[in-house]
Enzyme design. Structure first.
Site: not given
Length: 279
Positions: A146-148, A166, A196
């Site tokens: 998730v995310c970075t 991301t 994301g």
């Protein structure tokens, strides 16, 4: 201001530890008891419980972790993995505790998961962690983030040839690691599931839960969580926010003082050291 708040949290934690040492009347059993354990409900499911390894690290974004963990915890065996079991601080000041070291982690995980957060810039340059991810990722049924956290998977060579998502501020960095960036809430490409930024962790968790335990279980969980978001301002993407608010958001993100772009370019140069061809 952020540093000040973190010092206050650390001081408070130290005070709690000091109070327990200075109170000889408190029994060892009481000191070591886990408060609230009676409220954790392990759900019975028709399918076996998958083993999910969730990497955590200093400076993790707590919601990147807690969103998916909240969705998956009661129907899975979750391992919170880091290099040691010391307390660590999330980017929001929440104190977390790993329960499994890299060495203790099961060799074969059903799911390997990496959250994001400003602390990922150090993780992307940590050879011990990247070797661990490359090894477990080579055998996991699902390799996820998730995310970075996607940049960390990329640094470990685990996104080459895959579509991935991301945080919007990091999408342009994914091609450095051979991934095709997708501006979507959740991206599924074969056994790679990537979410994301931050709040997408709940969408990601429900998507993964459906894959692991079936759509019915995921639907029940979505309803039980009353997951029916209606953002009050509806500016959760740059396209919706417009340039002025987006500039403010970038300034907000840059206040962490980490060089995500420079670190990603450096990590790209070392990626091949960790690459294991997908089975």
């Amino acid at each position: 201001m952020i540093a000040s708040k973190r010092r206050e949290i650390v001081t408070l934690a130290a005070g709690v530890v000091a109070a327990s040492v200075l109170n000889p009347d408190k029994s060892k059993a009481e000191e070591n008891s886990l408060q609230g354990s009676k409220y954790f409900v392990s759900r019975a499911t028709a399918r076996p419980k998958p083993k999910i390894g969730m990497l955590i690290f200093p400076g993790v974004t707590s919601l990147d972790l807690i969103g998916p963990q909240s969705v998956l915890a009661t129907t899975s065996d979750i391992f919170l993995i880091w290099k040691n079991k010391n307390l660590l601080l999330s980017d929001s000041g929440l104190i977390l505790k790993p329960d499994t070291t890299l060495e203790e982690s099961p060799k074969n995980l059903d799911v390997l998961f990496v959250p994001g957060g400003p602390g990922q810039v150090e993780v992307m340059r940590d050879s011990d962690v990247l070797k661990f991810l490359a090894d477990r990722g080579s055998r996991a049924n699902y390799v996820t983030s998730v995310c970075t956290g996607a940049l960390v998977l990329g640094a470990a060579g685990l996104l080459q040839g895959y579509k991935a998502g991301t945080h919007w501020a990091a999408l342009s960095l994914l091609p450095l690691f051979g991934a095709k960036p997708m501006n979507e809430r959740v991206v599924v490409d074969r056994n790679r599931l990537t979410g994301g930024g931050v709040t997408a962790g709940i969408d990601f968790g429900l998507t993964l839960l459906s894959a692991l335990q079936g759509e019915r279980v995921a639907k029940v969980q979505e309803l039980a969580m009353q997951y029916d978001p209606h953002p009050p301002f509806n500016v959760g993407t740059p396209e919706k926010a417009g340039p002025d608010v987006t500039r403010d958001a970038i300034t907000w993100i840059q206040a962490y003082g980490v060089d995500m772009i420079g670190t990603a370019h450096a990590a790209k140069e070392d990626m091949q050291k960790y690459t294991i061809l997908d089975r």
